[in-house]
Design a protein around this motif. Structure first.
Motif, PDB file in Angstrom:
ATOM      1  N   ALA A   1     -13.193 -13.485  -7.637  1.00  0.00           N
ATOM      2  CA  ALA A   1     -12.137 -12.882  -8.460  1.00  0.00           C
ATOM      3  C   ALA A   1     -12.358 -11.387  -8.649  1.00  0.00           C
ATOM      4  N   ALA A   2     -13.604 -10.949  -8.754  1.00  0.00           N
ATOM      5  CA  ALA A   2     -13.890  -9.526  -8.952  1.00  0.00           C
ATOM      6  C   ALA A   2     -13.448  -8.706  -7.753  1.00  0.00           C
ATOM      7  N   VAL A   3     -13.543  -9.267  -6.571  1.00  0.00           N
ATOM      8  CA  VAL A   3     -13.111  -8.563  -5.360  1.00  0.00           C
ATOM      9  C   VAL A   3     -11.603  -8.675  -5.199  1.00  0.00           C
ATOM     10  N   HIS A   4     -11.050  -9.824  -5.553  1.00  0.00           N
ATOM     11  CA  HIS A   4      -9.601 -10.036  -5.421  1.00  0.00           C
ATOM     12  C   HIS A   4      -8.822  -9.112  -6.354  1.00  0.00           C
ATOM     13  N   VAL A   5      -9.397  -8.796  -7.485  1.00  0.00           N
ATOM     14  CA  VAL A   5      -8.752  -7.902  -8.453  1.00  0.00           C
ATOM     15  C   VAL A   5      -8.449  -6.549  -7.814  1.00  0.00           C
ATOM     16  N   ASP A   6      -9.304  -6.108  -6.912  1.00  0.00           N
ATOM     17  CA  ASP A   6      -9.109  -4.811  -6.268  1.00  0.00           C
ATOM     18  C   ASP A   6      -7.902  -4.782  -5.342  1.00  0.00           C
ATOM     19  N   GLY A   7      -7.196  -5.903  -5.206  1.00  0.00           N
ATOM     20  CA  GLY A   7      -6.006  -5.935  -4.376  1.00  0.00           C
ATOM     21  C   GLY A   7      -6.278  -6.286  -2.929  1.00  0.00           C
ATOM     22  N   HIS A   8      -7.519  -6.596  -2.594  1.00  0.00           N
ATOM     23  CA  HIS A   8      -7.842  -6.994  -1.237  1.00  0.00           C
ATOM     24  C   HIS A   8      -7.365  -8.421  -1.012  1.00  0.00           C
ATOM     25  N   PRO A   9      -7.065  -8.788   0.234  1.00  0.00           N
ATOM     26  CA  PRO A   9      -6.648 -10.167   0.495  1.00  0.00           C
ATOM     27  C   PRO A   9      -7.784 -11.143   0.199  1.00  0.00           C
ATOM     28  N   MET A  10      -7.461 -12.423   0.138  1.00  0.00           N
ATOM     29  CA  MET A  10      -8.461 -13.448  -0.149  1.00  0.00           C
ATOM     30  C   MET A  10      -9.571 -13.413   0.889  1.00  0.00           C
ATOM     31  N   LYS A  11     -10.771 -13.727   0.451  1.00  0.00           N
ATOM     32  CA  LYS A  11     -11.942 -13.677   1.310  1.00  0.00           C
ATOM     33  C   LYS A  11     -12.597 -15.043   1.426  1.00  0.00           C
ATOM     34  N   VAL A  12     -13.522 -15.128   2.365  1.00  0.00           N
ATOM     35  CA  VAL A  12     -14.301 -16.340   2.572  1.00  0.00           C
ATOM     36  C   VAL A  12     -15.733 -16.065   2.120  1.00  0.00           C
TER      37      VAL A  12
ATOM     38  N   LEU B   1     -20.219  -5.045  -6.119  1.00  0.00           N
ATOM     39  CA  LEU B   1     -21.352  -4.176  -5.798  1.00  0.00           C
ATOM     40  C   LEU B   1     -20.996  -3.151  -4.730  1.00  0.00           C
ATOM     41  N   GLY B   2     -20.021  -3.470  -3.919  1.00  0.00           N
ATOM     42  CA  GLY B   2     -19.638  -2.542  -2.871  1.00  0.00           C
ATOM     43  C   GLY B   2     -18.983  -3.245  -1.706  1.00  0.00           C
ATOM     44  N   GLN B   3     -18.578  -2.437  -0.743  1.00  0.00           N
ATOM     45  CA  GLN B   3     -17.869  -2.942   0.425  1.00  0.00           C
ATOM     46  C   GLN B   3     -18.274  -2.134   1.647  1.00  0.00           C
ATOM     47  N   LYS B   4     -18.450  -2.805   2.745  1.00  0.00           N
ATOM     48  CA  LYS B   4     -18.661  -2.140   4.034  1.00  0.00           C
ATOM     49  C   LYS B   4     -17.767  -2.872   5.023  1.00  0.00           C
ATOM     50  N   ARG B   5     -16.730  -2.184   5.448  1.00  0.00           N
ATOM     51  CA  ARG B   5     -15.688  -2.775   6.288  1.00  0.00           C
ATOM     52  C   ARG B   5     -15.144  -4.030   5.604  1.00  0.00           C
ATOM     53  N   GLY B   6     -15.266  -5.174   6.238  1.00  0.00           N
ATOM     54  CA  GLY B   6     -14.719  -6.402   5.663  1.00  0.00           C
ATOM     55  C   GLY B   6     -15.711  -7.206   4.862  1.00  0.00           C
ATOM     56  N   TYR B   7     -16.881  -6.640   4.590  1.00  0.00           N
ATOM     57  CA  TYR B   7     -17.949  -7.345   3.881  1.00  0.00           C
ATOM     58  C   TYR B   7     -18.020  -6.829   2.445  1.00  0.00           C
ATOM     59  N   PHE B   8     -17.957  -7.741   1.482  1.00  0.00           N
ATOM     60  CA  PHE B   8     -17.950  -7.386   0.066  1.00  0.00           C
ATOM     61  C   PHE B   8     -19.122  -8.059  -0.645  1.00  0.00           C
TER      62      PHE B   8
ATOM     63  N   LEU C   1     -18.906 -11.907   0.410  1.00  0.00           N
ATOM     64  CA  LEU C   1     -17.644 -12.420   0.945  1.00  0.00           C
ATOM     65  C   LEU C   1     -17.217 -11.583   2.145  1.00  0.00           C
ATOM     66  N   PHE C   2     -16.427 -12.177   3.012  1.00  0.00           N
ATOM     67  CA  PHE C   2     -15.940 -11.478   4.196  1.00  0.00           C
ATOM     68  C   PHE C   2     -14.440 -11.661   4.308  1.00  0.00           C
ATOM     69  N   CYS C   3     -13.776 -10.589   4.735  1.00  0.00           N
ATOM     70  CA  CYS C   3     -12.338 -10.625   4.980  1.00  0.00           C
ATOM     71  C   CYS C   3     -12.062  -9.785   6.211  1.00  0.00           C
ATOM     72  N   LYS C   4     -11.298 -10.323   7.115  1.00  0.00           N
ATOM     73  CA  LYS C   4     -10.933  -9.560   8.300  1.00  0.00           C
ATOM     74  C   LYS C   4      -9.957  -8.467   7.888  1.00  0.00           C
ATOM     75  N   ILE C   5     -10.354  -7.234   8.057  1.00  0.00           N
ATOM     76  CA  ILE C   5      -9.540  -6.076   7.701  1.00  0.00           C
ATOM     77  C   ILE C   5      -8.627  -5.744   8.884  1.00  0.00           C
ATOM     78  N   ALA C   6      -7.388  -5.440   8.583  1.00  0.00           N
ATOM     79  CA  ALA C   6      -6.435  -5.091   9.638  1.00  0.00           C
ATOM     80  C   ALA C   6      -6.872  -3.837  10.360  1.00  0.00           C
ATOM     81  N   SER C   7      -6.680  -3.822  11.646  1.00  0.00           N
ATOM     82  CA  SER C   7      -7.042  -2.671  12.482  1.00  0.00           C
ATOM     83  C   SER C   7      -6.128  -1.494  12.197  1.00  0.00           C
ATOM     84  N   LYS C   8      -6.673  -0.283  12.284  1.00  0.00           N
ATOM     85  CA  LYS C   8      -5.860   0.920  12.060  1.00  0.00           C
ATOM     86  C   LYS C   8      -5.248   1.424  13.364  1.00  0.00           C
ATOM     87  N   ILE C   9      -5.520   0.711  14.442  1.00  0.00           N
ATOM     88  CA  ILE C   9      -5.003   1.144  15.756  1.00  0.00           C
ATOM     89  C   ILE C   9      -3.576   0.725  15.929  1.00  0.00           C
TER      90      ILE C   9
END
Length: 158
Positions: free
Chosen positions: A85-96, A121-128, A150-158
């Motif tokens: 929930a702490a990560v979801h609050v930031d508006g990121h999509p649901m994670k695994v 605690l922080g985020q690096k790419r799709g890892y929270f 938690l991990f979430c596949k982040i959409a590519s910027k390409i």
């Protein structure tokens, strides 16, 4: 069935009524699951900020073990749900959930009121990463501390 009834200390009538329960699948995203109602039904959200969720949880007797303490599995579920929930609050999509590490430091009894705080605690790419702290509101004693990744596949910027 007889062994389960003995372990749970149910009367024959109670055991038979439980065996007749029908648990229907739920529509994800539209309604609560049986698990959410059973395990998380007594959570009250007190404060929500980006990267922070603070809740109050009154320990229901149904989540205690044979010794009358909040079960380790229930604590793990709380770390999982409130950490996410702490990560979801930031508006990121649901994670695994990828990894959880929990230090069980004390116990809580039925009807104890707990304060549960989850911080990102922080985020690096799709890892929270999050940290979840469960404290007894009455005594201030730390019940458990969990780290949750938690991990979430982040959409590519390409």
């Amino acid at each position: 069935m007889e062994k389960a009834r003995e372990v749970l200390e149910l009367t024959k009538e109670e055991a038979e009524s439980v065996s007749r329960l029908t648990v229907y699948p739920h529509r994800v995203g539209f309604e609560k699951s049986f698990f959410e109602d059973f395990a998380l039904g007594s959570i009250r959200v007190d404060r929500v900020e980006p990267g922070l969720v603070s809740c109050t949880f009154k320990v229901p007797p149904r989540l205690t073990d044979g010794s009358g303490n909040l079960s380790k599995g229930a604590i793990a579920s709380l770390v999982d749900e409130i950490g996410a929930a702490a990560v979801h609050v930031d508006g990121h999509p649901m994670k695994v959930s990828v990894d959880m590490s929990i230090s069980y430091l004390s116990t809580a009894k039925a009807n104890d009121e707990l304060e549960i705080t989850s911080r990102g605690l922080g985020q690096k790419r799709g890892y929270f990463g999050t940290i979840v702290l469960l404290k007894n509101k009455g005594t201030g004693e730390v019940i458990a501390e969990g780290r949750h990744s938690l991990f979430c596949k982040i959409a590519s910027k390409i």
